[in-house]
Motif scaffolding. Structure first.
Motif, PDB file in Angstrom:
ATOM      1  N   UNK A 128       4.521 -88.042  26.093  1.00 14.68           N
ATOM      2  CA  UNK A 128       5.323 -89.071  26.049  1.00 14.68           C
ATOM      3  C   UNK A 128       4.549 -90.578  26.476  1.00 14.68           C
ATOM      4  N   UNK A 129       3.407 -90.440  27.273  1.00 15.94           N
ATOM      5  CA  UNK A 129       2.531 -91.594  27.563  1.00 15.94           C
ATOM      6  C   UNK A 129       1.977 -91.915  26.409  1.00 15.94           C
ATOM      7  N   UNK A 130       1.595 -91.062  25.373  1.00 21.45           N
ATOM      8  CA  UNK A 130       0.891 -91.350  24.123  1.00 21.45           C
ATOM      9  C   UNK A 130       1.759 -92.039  23.379  1.00 21.45           C
ATOM     10  N   UNK A 131       3.040 -91.665  23.479  1.00 19.60           N
ATOM     11  CA  UNK A 131       4.045 -92.515  22.484  1.00 19.60           C
ATOM     12  C   UNK A 131       4.228 -93.723  22.923  1.00 19.60           C
ATOM     13  N   UNK A 132       4.362 -93.723  24.300  1.00 19.27           N
ATOM     14  CA  UNK A 132       4.748 -94.996  24.763  1.00 19.27           C
ATOM     15  C   UNK A 132       3.637 -96.267  24.366  1.00 19.27           C
ATOM     16  N   UNK A 137       1.721-101.023  22.434  1.00 18.02           N
ATOM     17  CA  UNK A 137       0.281-101.509  22.258  1.00 18.02           C
ATOM     18  C   UNK A 137      -0.005-101.434  21.120  1.00 18.02           C
ATOM     19  N   UNK A 138       0.311-100.780  19.937  1.00 20.04           N
ATOM     20  CA  UNK A 138      -0.131-100.517  18.838  1.00 20.04           C
ATOM     21  C   UNK A 138       1.061-100.601  17.637  1.00 20.04           C
ATOM     22  N   UNK A 139       2.224-100.854  17.874  1.00 24.19           N
ATOM     23  CA  UNK A 139       3.197-101.087  17.081  1.00 24.19           C
ATOM     24  C   UNK A 139       3.624-100.077  16.247  1.00 24.19           C
ATOM     25  N   UNK A 140       3.051 -98.619  16.497  1.00 24.11           N
ATOM     26  CA  UNK A 140       3.646 -97.542  15.765  1.00 24.11           C
ATOM     27  C   UNK A 140       4.965 -97.361  15.822  1.00 24.11           C
ATOM     28  N   UNK A 141       5.783 -96.937  14.429  1.00 26.33           N
ATOM     29  CA  UNK A 141       7.015 -97.155  14.339  1.00 26.33           C
ATOM     30  C   UNK A 141       7.541 -95.721  13.590  1.00 26.33           C
ATOM     31  N   UNK A 142       6.686 -94.888  13.287  1.00 19.96           N
ATOM     32  CA  UNK A 142       7.047 -93.716  12.372  1.00 19.96           C
ATOM     33  C   UNK A 142       6.698 -92.363  13.225  1.00 19.96           C
ATOM     34  N   UNK A 143       7.450 -91.378  12.970  1.00 20.73           N
ATOM     35  CA  UNK A 143       7.209 -90.237  13.793  1.00 20.73           C
ATOM     36  C   UNK A 143       5.852 -89.481  13.496  1.00 20.73           C
ATOM     37  N   UNK A 144       5.442 -89.615  12.119  1.00 25.97           N
ATOM     38  CA  UNK A 144       3.916 -89.364  11.863  1.00 25.97           C
ATOM     39  C   UNK A 144       2.987 -89.993  12.537  1.00 25.97           C
ATOM     40  N   UNK A 145       3.010 -91.377  13.078  1.00 23.39           N
ATOM     41  CA  UNK A 145       2.277 -91.940  13.721  1.00 23.39           C
ATOM     42  C   UNK A 145       2.226 -91.710  15.410  1.00 23.39           C
ATOM     43  N   UNK A 146       3.493 -91.166  15.903  1.00 23.68           N
ATOM     44  CA  UNK A 146       3.526 -90.774  17.232  1.00 23.68           C
ATOM     45  C   UNK A 146       2.893 -89.621  17.347  1.00 23.68           C
ATOM     46  N   UNK A 147       2.785 -88.590  16.316  1.00 24.95           N
ATOM     47  CA  UNK A 147       2.262 -87.255  16.452  1.00 24.95           C
ATOM     48  C   UNK A 147       0.825 -87.273  17.155  1.00 24.95           C
ATOM     49  N   UNK A 148       0.054 -88.393  16.472  1.00 23.48           N
ATOM     50  CA  UNK A 148      -1.422 -88.210  17.068  1.00 23.48           C
ATOM     51  C   UNK A 148      -1.529 -88.655  18.258  1.00 23.48           C
ATOM     52  N   UNK A 149      -0.753 -89.888  18.721  1.00 21.89           N
ATOM     53  CA  UNK A 149      -0.927 -90.387  19.908  1.00 21.89           C
ATOM     54  C   UNK A 149      -0.275 -89.679  21.128  1.00 21.89           C
ATOM     55  N   UNK A 150       0.780 -88.733  20.547  1.00 20.96           N
ATOM     56  CA  UNK A 150       1.330 -87.583  21.583  1.00 20.96           C
ATOM     57  C   UNK A 150       0.342 -86.835  21.949  1.00 20.96           C
ATOM     58  N   UNK A 151      -0.137 -85.978  20.931  1.00 22.91           N
ATOM     59  CA  UNK A 151      -1.328 -85.063  21.251  1.00 22.91           C
ATOM     60  C   UNK A 151      -2.361 -85.449  21.774  1.00 22.91           C
TER      61      UNK A 151
END
Length: 361
Positions: A128-132, A137-151
């Motif tokens: 969850x912190x990765x998604x936040x 801070x990086x303006x990511x707005x897609x599920x595919x972009x969330x994946x890498x930060x979340x992992x």
């Protein structure tokens, strides 16, 4: 696993499996046959739920039409809905559910805590912190972009928990890991809340991911997390016998050839891979990893050779069933699967807490 050089004469890792399954050869064979048949039944249930997941949705498509375009896509609107939306959603539900169920069984086996779930090591809050961070801070707005930060957040959280658990020259025991995970979870929750309160836009984007859903992910997200889940499953399979051996006690486990520290490290890596990938793909989904291993132990006993496969099959059946239920209850709209699993899992959690004797670990 080979027997350690210091093992006493006659020690064999399979003794732990025999203790878990029973000592009489005839009863062991009979029990294995019944458990194997039960696993086939569970696979049949999962297949049936998966087919229902492909059939039912907010758009009403007759069963005959669903079956026809499932095998012979003709470019119609029904075929597009089924092949581009429902099938990827169903496959993602199978992968995420299997990862959460297996991660929960590993967590409970490693920590000897019957109420442990994959979030106990801070993995869920790390994701969850990765998604936040990705949103704020990086303006990511897609599920595919969330994946890498979340992992990445899940992996970093698990590493910090292990370092804290092993700090001071001590061993990273289950108790230390649980305490470190609880402390890190509190810190990450406070940090996430502070960032989201200061950034309303990030809060609006984050809350849709945080509720937990299988909708709108598609094949790119599924393919992004699948390698991590497969690697986690392989690691879990390698830990079956060490977990059975350590269930007899650490000293007995060492005599049978198990290595407690190595088992815990590999177990933590497997949980991180499984829970991190599942959370990154679908958001936090509570109670699946907690409840399903208990169901498995009620059916097959404490033997990890059966608990892990049953958890691997029952968890996606439960998750897909909850997803279908969310579509049916609020049609023509959808109720996110994270909400449904919370409503289904909360009574199970309360029942587990009220029981005088939890299922044996």
């Amino acid at each position: 696993m080979p027997v350690a050089a210091c093992s006493p004469p006659g020690a064999d890792p399979s003794e732990a499996d025999e203790r878990a399954a029973g000592t009489d050869p005839t009863s062991r064979r009979r029990s294995a046959a019944v458990r194997g048949l039960g696993l086939l039944v569970a696979l049949g249930v999962l297949t049936a739920v998966a087919l229902v997941s492909v059939w039912l949705g907010t758009r009403d498509i007759p069963l005959t039409a669903t079956w026809s375009v499932l095998w012979h896509p003709d470019g119609s609107e029904a075929a597009v809905i089924i092949h581009e939306y429902r099938i990827p959603r169903t496959l993602l539900g199978i992968v995420v559910g299997a990862a959460l169920g297996l991660a929960g069984a590993l967590m409970q086996g490693l920590t000897r805590n019957p109420l442990a779930d994959p979030g106990l090591l801070g993995v869920s809050l790390g994701a969850a912190s990765g998604v936040v961070v990705a949103i704020a801070f990086f303006g990511v707005a897609t599920a595919l972009g969330y994946v890498w930060f979340a992992f990445l957040g899940a992996a970093l959280a698990a590493a910090v928990v292990y370092l804290l658990g092993a700090a001071g020259g001590g061993m990273a025991t289950p108790e230390r890991l649980v305490l470190a995970g609880s402390a890190l979870t509190a810190v990450l929750f406070a940090g996430n809340t502070a960032v989201l309160l200061l950034d309303p836009r990030a809060f609006d984007d984050f809350r849709f991911w945080n509720v937990g859903s299988l909708a709108g992910r598609g094949y790119p997200v599924l393919l992004a997390v699948l390698p991590f889940v497969v690697l986690g499953v392989v690691l879990a399979a390698l830990l079956v016998r060490p977990l059975n051996a350590l269930a007899l006690g650490e000293q007995v486990g060492r005599a049978l050839g198990a290595h407690p520290t190595r088992t815990r490290v590999l177990g933590a890596v497997a949980v991180t891979l499984l829970c991190g990938a599942a959370t990154a793909a679908a958001g936090p989904l509570w109670f699946v990893g907690l409840a399903v291993p208990h169901m498995a132990r009620q059916l097959v006993g404490p033997d990890q050779r059966w608990v892990l496969p049953y958890s691997l099959v029952l968890a996606p059946a439960l998750l897909l069933g909850a997803d279908v239920l969310g579509r049916v209850l609020s049609a023509p709209h959808e109720l996110q699967v994270g909400i449904v699993t919370a409503f289904l899992g909360a009574p199970v959690f309360i029942a587990l807490c009220r029981r005088r004797k939890l299922a044996a670990l």
